[in-house]
Design a protein around this motif. Structure first.
Motif, mmCIF file in Angstrom:
data_model
loop_
_atom_site.group_PDB
_atom_site.id
_atom_site.type_symbol
_atom_site.label_atom_id
_atom_site.label_comp_id
_atom_site.label_asym_id
_atom_site.label_seq_id
_atom_site.Cartn_x
_atom_site.Cartn_y
_atom_site.Cartn_z
ATOM 1 N N SER A 271 0.836 -1.196 0.000
ATOM 2 C CA SER A 271 0.000 0.000 0.000
ATOM 3 C C SER A 271 0.870 1.243 0.000
ATOM 4 N N SER A 272 0.251 2.388 -0.306
ATOM 5 C CA SER A 272 0.914 3.680 -0.082
ATOM 6 C C SER A 272 -0.028 4.502 0.798
ATOM 7 N N LEU A 273 0.350 5.720 1.115
ATOM 8 C CA LEU A 273 -0.531 6.540 1.956
ATOM 9 C C LEU A 273 -1.821 6.867 1.206
ATOM 10 N N GLN A 274 -2.935 6.841 1.915
ATOM 11 C CA GLN A 274 -4.225 7.207 1.344
ATOM 12 C C GLN A 274 -4.411 8.729 1.447
ATOM 13 N N ALA A 275 -5.437 9.246 0.740
ATOM 14 C CA ALA A 275 -5.632 10.703 0.630
ATOM 15 C C ALA A 275 -5.617 11.419 1.985
ATOM 16 N N GLU A 276 -6.421 10.896 2.944
ATOM 17 C CA GLU A 276 -6.490 11.589 4.246
ATOM 18 C C GLU A 276 -5.169 11.454 5.013
ATOM 19 N N GLU A 277 -4.452 10.345 4.765
ATOM 20 C CA GLU A 277 -3.143 10.166 5.418
ATOM 21 C C GLU A 277 -2.122 11.141 4.834
ATOM 22 N N LEU A 278 -2.219 11.401 3.534
ATOM 23 C CA LEU A 278 -1.277 12.323 2.894
ATOM 24 C C LEU A 278 -1.364 13.722 3.509
ATOM 25 N N GLU A 279 -2.594 14.115 3.852
ATOM 26 C CA GLU A 279 -2.796 15.414 4.495
ATOM 27 C C GLU A 279 -2.116 15.449 5.868
ATOM 28 N N LEU A 280 -2.343 14.383 6.645
ATOM 29 C CA LEU A 280 -1.693 14.254 7.952
ATOM 30 C C LEU A 280 -0.175 14.296 7.794
ATOM 31 N N TYR A 281 0.321 13.555 6.800
ATOM 32 C CA TYR A 281 1.759 13.433 6.545
ATOM 33 C C TYR A 281 2.386 14.809 6.296
ATOM 34 N N GLN A 282 1.721 15.623 5.472
ATOM 35 C CA GLN A 282 2.279 16.958 5.181
ATOM 36 C C GLN A 282 2.423 17.777 6.463
ATOM 37 N N GLY A 283 1.419 17.660 7.350
ATOM 38 C CA GLY A 283 1.474 18.375 8.627
ATOM 39 C C GLY A 283 2.616 17.896 9.502
ATOM 40 N N TYR A 284 2.760 16.560 9.605
ATOM 41 C CA TYR A 284 3.841 16.004 10.437
ATOM 42 C C TYR A 284 5.217 16.347 9.852
ATOM 43 N N LEU A 285 5.315 16.326 8.516
ATOM 44 C CA LEU A 285 6.599 16.629 7.871
ATOM 45 C C LEU A 285 6.995 18.080 8.146
ATOM 46 N N GLN A 286 6.020 18.974 8.012
ATOM 47 C CA GLN A 286 6.268 20.388 8.284
ATOM 48 C C GLN A 286 6.749 20.579 9.722
ATOM 49 N N ARG A 287 6.086 19.872 10.636
ATOM 50 C CA ARG A 287 6.406 20.007 12.058
ATOM 51 C C ARG A 287 7.834 19.532 12.355
ATOM 52 N N ILE A 288 8.189 18.382 11.781
ATOM 53 C CA ILE A 288 9.531 17.850 12.086
ATOM 54 C C ILE A 288 10.619 18.690 11.408
ATOM 55 N N LYS A 289 10.303 19.258 10.240
ATOM 56 C CA LYS A 289 11.282 20.133 9.569
ATOM 57 C C LYS A 289 11.526 21.379 10.421
ATOM 58 N N GLU A 290 10.441 21.948 10.946
ATOM 59 C CA GLU A 290 10.585 23.144 11.789
ATOM 60 C C GLU A 290 11.373 22.833 13.060
ATOM 61 N N ARG A 291 11.070 21.651 13.643
ATOM 62 C CA ARG A 291 11.764 21.259 14.867
ATOM 63 C C ARG A 291 13.261 21.066 14.602
ATOM 64 N N ASN A 292 13.574 20.510 13.424
ATOM 65 C CA ASN A 292 14.980 20.304 13.053
ATOM 66 C C ASN A 292 15.708 21.621 12.873
ATOM 67 N N CYS A 293 15.043 22.548 12.178
ATOM 68 C CA CYS A 293 15.657 23.870 11.970
ATOM 69 C C CYS A 293 15.980 24.490 13.322
ATOM 70 N N LYS A 294 15.019 24.385 14.232
ATOM 71 C CA LYS A 294 15.178 24.979 15.553
ATOM 72 C C LYS A 294 16.317 24.294 16.328
ATOM 73 N N ALA A 295 16.280 22.953 16.332
ATOM 74 C CA ALA A 295 17.289 22.186 17.091
ATOM 75 C C ALA A 295 18.694 22.430 16.567
ATOM 76 N N LEU A 296 18.824 22.535 15.238
ATOM 77 C CA LEU A 296 20.165 22.677 14.665
ATOM 78 C C LEU A 296 20.605 24.148 14.548
ATOM 79 N N SER A 297 19.626 25.066 14.347
ATOM 80 C CA SER A 297 20.015 26.477 14.182
ATOM 81 C C SER A 297 20.497 27.072 15.498
ATOM 82 N N MET A 298 20.015 26.518 16.616
ATOM 83 C CA MET A 298 20.482 26.994 17.918
ATOM 84 C C MET A 298 22.000 26.825 18.039
ATOM 85 N N HIS A 299 22.531 25.928 17.215
ATOM 86 C CA HIS A 299 23.968 25.614 17.363
ATOM 87 C C HIS A 299 24.766 26.015 16.128
ATOM 88 N N SER A 300 24.115 26.725 15.184
ATOM 89 C CA SER A 300 24.855 27.010 13.956
ATOM 90 C C SER A 300 25.632 28.317 14.074
#
Length: 281
Positions: free
Chosen positions: A252-281
Motif C-alpha cells: 500500500s501507499s498513503l491514502q488521501a487523508e493520510e497524505l494530508e496528515l503526513y504533510q502536517g507532520y513533515l512540516q512540524r519535524i522540519k521546523e523542529r529540526n531547523c530549531k534544534a540545529l540552528s540553535m547551534h549554527s
C-alpha cells in the motif's frame, strides 16, 4: 501463544516498502511517515502496518545529542565524512543510516488493555528471530556497552551488536522501530560516531551521559554470519515472516487523508529540526 506473538498475529498486515527509494529519500520524511501511520492505525483507519526503509549517508541524532557542549564541531565531523545530519523527534542517541542498514517499523493500535513497552520490543525480537531462524538461538537482547545508541533491547550475536530497537507512541498508535546493520562495517559506522562524540564533548563534564564508543563491539549481519546479505535478501525474509503472521499481507501507499496528515507532520519535524540545529549554527 505468548503476548508478543499475539501482537504479530494480525488479520491483515499492510506493507509500505520504501527500501529502494534511493538517496533522495530524506530521513525526515521517514519520521513523518511513522507519525502519520501511528495516528491512522491508532484511529482505526488502517490495519496494523509494517514499513521498511533505507536512507543513504545520514546520521540521526537524538534530542540529547544536541545538548553536547561542542555540538557544532561534532556535526562538522559528520558532514566532512559525507553524512547529512538530522534530529529525530523521539528519544535515543546518534545512529548511522546508509545503504547497508535496513530500518523496519511495526505499527500497532494501542488497544484498551494497552501495549506495554516490553511487549512491543519482544514482538520485534520475535520477528527478527523468525527472519533469521537458522541463527535464532545465537541472537540475544541486552544492552551492549560501548555501542552507539545503547539500550536494553540491543540485538547481538557473540556480544557484537547488529541492531537496536526503539518505540514511538502517538495518538493510540505504537511504532516499534529497528535498524538492522545488514552489510558493510559495523565497527566503521561506530568509529564515525566515536569521532562525533569526541569532537562534540571533548573532556567536558556534561549533565547528560553519552556513550563511550568502542567500535569493536559492533558488526553487521554479513560480518557476524560470514555470508554476504543484501537489503533485498533481508526484505524477502521480512516479508516471509510477516506473511506467516497474517491472514492477508498487502502492499500500500498513503491514502488521501493520510497524505494530508503526513504533510502536517513533515512540516512540524522540519521546523523542529531547523530549531534544534540552528540553535547551534
Amino acid at each position: 501463544m505468548r503476548k508478543n506473538e499475539e501482537l504479530l498475529q494480525q488479520e491483515e498486515w499492510r506493507l509500505i516498502d520504501q527500501s529502494s527509494l534511493g538517496p533522495m529519500f530524506d530521513a525526515l520524511q521517514s519520521f513523518a511517515y511513522d507519525d502519520t501511520l501511528c495516528t491512522s492505525v491508532g484511529a482505526g483507519c488502517s490495519p496494523a502496518t509494517a514499513r521498511a526503509w533505507v536512507h543513504h549517508e545520514t546520521v540521526v541524532l537524538g534530542i540529547q545529542d544536541t545538548k553536547l557542549p561542542y555540538i557544532n564541531e561534532g556535526i562538522q565531523v559528520l558532514k566532512e565524512a559525507g553524512y547529512r545530519v538530522i534530529v529525530r523527534n523521539s528519544g535515543g542517541l546518534a545512529v548511522v543510516l546508509d545503504e547497508g542498514v535496513l530500518n523496519l517499523s511495526l505499527i500497532f493500535p494501542d488497544t484498551e488493555k494497552g501495549i506495554d513497552i516490553d511487549r512491543g520490543y519482544e514482538a520485534m525480537l520475535t520477528l527478527i528471530k523468525r527472519m533469521f531462524a537458522e541463527w535464532a538461538d545465537q541472537i540475544q537482547a541486552f544492552e551492549v556497552v560501548g555501542s552507539y545508541c545503547p539500550g536494553s533491547y540491543d540485538l547481538s550475536i557473540g556480544g557484537k551488536k547488529f541492531a537496536g530497537i526503539s518505540q514511538r507512541r502517538i495518538r493510540r498508535g505504537v511504532a516499534v522501530q529497528i535498524y538492522l546493520c545488514v552489510s558493510g562495517s559495523g565497527s566503521g559506522r561506530a568509529e564515525l560516531i566515536r569521532r562525533f562524540y569526541q569532537a562534540g564533548k571533548k573532556s567536558e563534564i556534561t549533565k547528560w551521559d553519552y556513550p563511550s564508543i568502542q567500535p569493536e563491539v559492533m558488526a553487521s549481519l554479513s560480518e557476524l554470519l560470514g555470508q554476504e546479505f543484501t537489503i533485498q535478501d533481508v526484505m524477502l525474509r521480512f516479508l516471509t515472516a510477516l506473511k506467516a503472521c497474517s491472514g492477508r499481507l498487502f502492499a500500500s501507499s498513503l491514502q488521501a487523508e493520510e497524505l494530508e496528515l503526513y504533510q502536517g507532520y513533515l512540516q512540524r519535524i522540519k521546523e523542529r529540526n531547523c530549531k534544534a540545529l540552528s540553535m547551534h549554527s
